[in-house]
Motif scaffolding. Sequence first.
Motif, mmCIF file in Angstrom:
data_model
loop_
_atom_site.group_PDB
_atom_site.id
_atom_site.type_symbol
_atom_site.label_atom_id
_atom_site.label_comp_id
_atom_site.label_asym_id
_atom_site.label_seq_id
_atom_site.Cartn_x
_atom_site.Cartn_y
_atom_site.Cartn_z
ATOM 1 N N LEU A 156 26.052 62.049 69.810
ATOM 2 C CA LEU A 156 25.321 62.227 71.064
ATOM 3 C C LEU A 156 24.826 63.662 71.205
ATOM 4 N N VAL A 157 25.695 64.631 70.900
ATOM 5 C CA VAL A 157 25.307 66.039 71.012
ATOM 6 C C VAL A 157 24.186 66.360 70.024
ATOM 7 N N LEU A 158 24.279 65.824 68.811
ATOM 8 C CA LEU A 158 23.239 66.056 67.810
ATOM 9 C C LEU A 158 21.906 65.481 68.271
ATOM 10 N N GLN A 159 21.929 64.274 68.801
ATOM 11 C CA GLN A 159 20.699 63.639 69.280
ATOM 12 C C GLN A 159 20.085 64.422 70.440
ATOM 13 N N GLU A 160 20.932 64.912 71.338
ATOM 14 C CA GLU A 160 20.426 65.685 72.474
ATOM 15 C C GLU A 160 19.874 67.029 72.019
ATOM 16 N N ALA A 161 20.524 67.649 71.030
ATOM 17 C CA ALA A 161 20.013 68.922 70.499
ATOM 18 C C ALA A 161 18.648 68.723 69.861
ATOM 19 N N ILE A 162 18.473 67.600 69.155
ATOM 20 C CA ILE A 162 17.177 67.291 68.551
ATOM 21 C C ILE A 162 16.112 67.107 69.624
ATOM 22 N N LYS A 163 16.474 66.461 70.728
ATOM 23 C CA LYS A 163 15.533 66.269 71.831
ATOM 24 C C LYS A 163 15.109 67.615 72.421
ATOM 25 N N VAL A 164 16.069 68.533 72.544
ATOM 26 C CA VAL A 164 15.760 69.854 73.086
ATOM 27 C C VAL A 164 14.776 70.587 72.183
ATOM 28 N N VAL A 165 15.042 70.549 70.867
ATOM 29 C CA VAL A 165 14.143 71.211 69.913
ATOM 30 C C VAL A 165 12.762 70.571 69.948
ATOM 31 N N LYS A 169 9.096 72.206 70.386
ATOM 32 C CA LYS A 169 8.210 72.219 69.221
ATOM 33 C C LYS A 169 7.024 71.275 69.355
ATOM 34 N N SER A 170 7.134 70.223 70.145
ATOM 35 C CA SER A 170 6.048 69.251 70.241
ATOM 36 C C SER A 170 4.996 69.638 71.269
ATOM 37 N N ARG A 171 5.222 70.722 71.975
ATOM 38 C CA ARG A 171 4.265 71.184 72.978
ATOM 39 C C ARG A 171 3.828 72.597 72.624
ATOM 40 N N ALA A 172 2.549 72.757 72.332
ATOM 41 C CA ALA A 172 2.042 74.041 71.860
ATOM 42 C C ALA A 172 2.322 75.162 72.858
ATOM 43 N N LEU A 173 2.099 74.899 74.153
ATOM 44 C CA LEU A 173 2.310 75.928 75.171
ATOM 45 C C LEU A 173 3.777 76.314 75.245
ATOM 46 N N GLN A 174 4.664 75.317 75.271
ATOM 47 C CA GLN A 174 6.096 75.605 75.336
ATOM 48 C C GLN A 174 6.550 76.403 74.123
ATOM 49 N N SER A 175 6.035 76.045 72.957
ATOM 50 C CA SER A 175 6.415 76.741 71.732
ATOM 51 C C SER A 175 5.978 78.202 71.774
ATOM 52 N N ARG A 176 4.745 78.460 72.253
ATOM 53 C CA ARG A 176 4.255 79.841 72.342
ATOM 54 C C ARG A 176 5.065 80.649 73.348
ATOM 55 N N LEU A 177 5.366 80.037 74.494
ATOM 56 C CA LEU A 177 6.130 80.741 75.524
ATOM 57 C C LEU A 177 7.546 81.055 75.033
ATOM 58 N N SER A 187 15.140 89.157 69.853
ATOM 59 C CA SER A 187 15.936 88.180 69.101
ATOM 60 C C SER A 187 15.565 88.198 67.621
ATOM 61 N N ASP A 188 16.572 87.980 66.760
ATOM 62 C CA ASP A 188 16.303 87.873 65.318
ATOM 63 C C ASP A 188 15.543 86.604 65.001
ATOM 64 N N HIS A 189 15.696 85.589 65.840
ATOM 65 C CA HIS A 189 15.020 84.308 65.648
ATOM 66 C C HIS A 189 14.126 84.042 66.846
ATOM 67 N N ILE A 190 12.905 83.641 66.556
ATOM 68 C CA ILE A 190 11.948 83.438 67.644
ATOM 69 C C ILE A 190 11.545 81.981 67.801
ATOM 70 N N GLN A 191 12.123 81.087 66.994
ATOM 71 C CA GLN A 191 11.765 79.684 67.106
ATOM 72 C C GLN A 191 12.994 78.791 66.998
ATOM 73 N N LEU A 192 14.164 79.317 67.367
ATOM 74 C CA LEU A 192 15.389 78.529 67.293
ATOM 75 C C LEU A 192 15.989 78.392 68.681
ATOM 76 N N LEU A 193 17.271 78.034 68.744
ATOM 77 C CA LEU A 193 17.909 77.696 70.011
ATOM 78 C C LEU A 193 18.418 78.906 70.795
ATOM 79 N N LEU A 194 18.370 80.112 70.225
ATOM 80 C CA LEU A 194 18.905 81.288 70.881
ATOM 81 C C LEU A 194 18.200 81.555 72.209
ATOM 82 N N LEU A 207 17.542 67.610 79.972
ATOM 83 C CA LEU A 207 18.771 68.084 79.326
ATOM 84 C C LEU A 207 19.041 69.568 79.555
ATOM 85 N N LYS A 208 18.341 70.189 80.488
ATOM 86 C CA LYS A 208 18.481 71.637 80.659
ATOM 87 C C LYS A 208 19.893 72.036 81.098
#
Length: 245
Positions: A156-165, A169-177, A187-194, A207-208
């Motif tokens: 369940l946690v894995l599936q929810e984490a995938i939904k969050v990502v 990632k599926s929305r260009a505006l959200q990804s840019r923001l 941040s060392d990572h600019i496209q991960l969960l941090l 799921l926020k």
Amino acid sequence: MPTKPKDHLSNDTVRHRIESMALNVKEKLIDQVKNSDFFSIQLDESTDVSNYAQLMVYVRYVFQTVIKEDFLFCEALSTRTTADEIFKKLNHFFVENGLNWKKCVGFCSDGARAMTGKHGGVATKIKLVTENCTFIHCSIHREALVVKRMSEQFKLVLQEAIKVVNFIKSRALQSRLFTKLCSEMGSDHIQLLLHMELFLGETNFELKDKLTDNLWITTLAYLPDIFNRLNVLNLNPWVSLKICY
């Protein structure tokens, strides 16, 4: 009258250069595989976005005492995706490029019947031309099978984490923001969960609230430890060589 200078960036010129470079890369790879004392192959048959079946073949071989892995070729299966058609494509490539079947000591694929069928699968057909070839099941597919039997909490946690990502990632505006937010925070990572809790807090994403759930966060942190162990195993050439040979 002055002649017009030749366009060195025309479509035909660029195409010829790409084809020339691709041919050069292919010839170098074929030569390296030929000079290897033995090699193994991995096959995957998949359907692309235009509904064409594509046969992808990867090769692992020894080059100057180093184990290397490269993409060997990809060809479309024009008709059926049967074992006969797959082996015909594979054998044609071997014969056309002078690859010695006897040096093929390992064959890896998923568990599809066309690949692993006892009487007519590709594995059986390869065995007929090289007796020393050993078949193994693709480790990534084995991991996928293992994941299916994970505990319900982990799943369940894995599936929810995938939904969050995917939400980001599926929305260009959200990804840019999200990228901008992480960059501004150093941040060392600019496209991960941090720092995602800061980002999702401003949205209506269902799921926020999970990012403030300590049990959910702890479980999510445990999952990468498991998958990291599997990644280390897959990327270790000596372990992989032992499995294949």
